[in-house]
Design a protein around this motif. Sequence first.
Motif, PDB file in Angstrom:
ATOM      1  N   GLN A 164      -0.573 -25.985  -4.812  1.00 48.15           N
ATOM      2  CA  GLN A 164      -1.105 -24.789  -5.464  1.00 48.15           C
ATOM      3  C   GLN A 164      -1.950 -25.159  -6.676  1.00 48.15           C
ATOM      4  O   GLN A 164      -3.029 -24.600  -6.887  1.00 48.15           O
ATOM      5  CB  GLN A 164       0.054 -23.866  -5.872  1.00 48.15           C
ATOM      6  N   LYS A 172       3.471 -11.586 -11.665  1.00 49.76           N
ATOM      7  CA  LYS A 172       4.481 -11.987 -12.647  1.00 49.76           C
ATOM      8  C   LYS A 172       4.087 -11.620 -14.081  1.00 49.76           C
ATOM      9  O   LYS A 172       4.746 -12.057 -15.032  1.00 49.76           O
ATOM     10  CB  LYS A 172       4.707 -13.502 -12.564  1.00 49.76           C
ATOM     11  N   LEU A 192      10.495 -17.921 -14.875  1.00 48.97           N
ATOM     12  CA  LEU A 192       9.529 -18.556 -13.977  1.00 48.97           C
ATOM     13  C   LEU A 192      10.020 -19.917 -13.503  1.00 48.97           C
ATOM     14  O   LEU A 192      10.764 -20.613 -14.199  1.00 48.97           O
ATOM     15  CB  LEU A 192       8.184 -18.733 -14.687  1.00 48.97           C
ATOM     16  N   ARG A 220       1.342 -23.470 -14.026  1.00 49.77           N
ATOM     17  CA  ARG A 220       0.133 -22.689 -13.751  1.00 49.77           C
ATOM     18  C   ARG A 220      -0.166 -21.750 -14.912  1.00 49.77           C
ATOM     19  O   ARG A 220      -1.328 -21.514 -15.248  1.00 49.77           O
ATOM     20  CB  ARG A 220       0.289 -21.916 -12.444  1.00 49.77           C
ATOM     21  N   ALA A 255       4.126 -26.827  -5.142  1.00 49.37           N
ATOM     22  CA  ALA A 255       3.554 -26.532  -6.462  1.00 49.37           C
ATOM     23  C   ALA A 255       2.348 -27.422  -6.736  1.00 49.37           C
ATOM     24  O   ALA A 255       1.359 -26.976  -7.325  1.00 49.37           O
ATOM     25  CB  ALA A 255       4.613 -26.715  -7.542  1.00 49.37           C
ATOM     26  N   MET A 269       5.336 -22.355 -11.627  1.00 52.67           N
ATOM     27  CA  MET A 269       4.717 -21.174 -12.236  1.00 52.67           C
ATOM     28  C   MET A 269       4.421 -21.403 -13.718  1.00 52.67           C
ATOM     29  O   MET A 269       3.375 -21.005 -14.218  1.00 52.67           O
ATOM     30  CB  MET A 269       5.634 -19.955 -12.071  1.00 52.67           C
ATOM     31  N   LYS A 270       5.356 -22.049 -14.405  1.00 52.10           N
ATOM     32  CA  LYS A 270       5.142 -22.334 -15.823  1.00 52.10           C
ATOM     33  C   LYS A 270       3.947 -23.258 -16.022  1.00 52.10           C
ATOM     34  O   LYS A 270       3.167 -23.092 -16.971  1.00 52.10           O
ATOM     35  CB  LYS A 270       6.400 -22.963 -16.436  1.00 52.10           C
ATOM     36  N   GLN A 304      -2.594 -17.310  -9.631  1.00 48.14           N
ATOM     37  CA  GLN A 304      -1.682 -16.633  -8.706  1.00 48.14           C
ATOM     38  C   GLN A 304      -0.397 -16.157  -9.396  1.00 48.14           C
ATOM     39  O   GLN A 304       0.718 -16.321  -8.891  1.00 48.14           O
ATOM     40  CB  GLN A 304      -1.335 -17.565  -7.535  1.00 48.14           C
ATOM     41  N   LEU A 305      -0.577 -15.546 -10.574  1.00 50.56           N
ATOM     42  CA  LEU A 305       0.579 -15.025 -11.323  1.00 50.56           C
ATOM     43  C   LEU A 305       0.417 -13.555 -11.697  1.00 50.56           C
ATOM     44  O   LEU A 305       1.150 -13.056 -12.543  1.00 50.56           O
ATOM     45  CB  LEU A 305       0.789 -15.843 -12.601  1.00 50.56           C
TER      46      LEU A 305
END
Length: 315
Positions: free
Chosen positions: A176, A131, A139, A146, A173, A143-144, A127-128
């Motif tokens: 996710q 980005k 991030l 992932r 997070a 996010m990092k 899911q990036l």
Amino acid sequence: MAELAIETRALTKQFDRHLAVNDLDLQVGAGEVYGLIGPNGAGKTTLLRMLATAEEPTTGEIYIHGERLKRDRTNSSLKQRLGYLPDDFPLYDDLTVWDYLDYFARLYYLREPKRSRRLYEVLELVQLTHKRKSQIATLSRGMKQRLSLARTIIHEPLVLLLDEPVSGLDPIARMQFRDIIKSLHEARMTIIISSHVLSDLEDFCTSIGIMELGYLVESASLQQLYQRLSHQHILIGVFGDVEPLINQLKNHPRVEGWEIIPQTEKVRVKFSGNPENCADLLRTLMAANLAITEFAPAQESLESIFLKLEHKQAS
């Protein structure tokens, strides 16, 4: 017997006088999600590092899909089937998400057009995609993490080794990340994941291994653990006084105990029966003209099972 993705035989790692992993026999079937739990210092990270060939065993053997894993250069193709995400893998903050993944894809000799196609695949999975042009420094922590997972699976490994991947992440997070692991499991990837967040593991793991002072003290499917160690509880609520409910519970052969939840009209019942026995208990209570407001069967959590095993080992 199901195919084994991972097998260790008498695997041992000693640092000077410290025995980090002791005579460990592990078997993980292909396509399993194997949760590795235990306190700090139990040997989880050392075990994962040996499986990833980042650490040389003192003695013992490791097999990946039946082929012996060696740390030297003799079976490089086997090592390419492994994906390893340590708990402290650094990111390059000055790169964009796309350039970072592209760099590692090139290290694994992915060529165009497959390389770009694979980058889009893993970005969508974690899911990036939105980005991909962003610098890593911008991030969030989730996010990092992932992105680190995307880097770990860029070469489509058969076996994925994850060391505390949800440590320090907020609840969203973690959720996710958990969903991504479920997707990888559905794709039949074999995964070993270590974690202290037991509630996350029980949601998607198929088997559990418990380590203590370098030993693998328990290894079984989650279903077997529940059958052997888990007690069913039923939360029962009534309108008014709970004493008539207690009197009925005393006479039921499947009720092993109960506790009244303070300041409520609810009772938590320890119950040894199956779903049919639960239905029988509910019919009995209704026939006694009790005003039942809640009747909710539930299994013990993985955390309570773990604590029970810890107590068993200590005694």
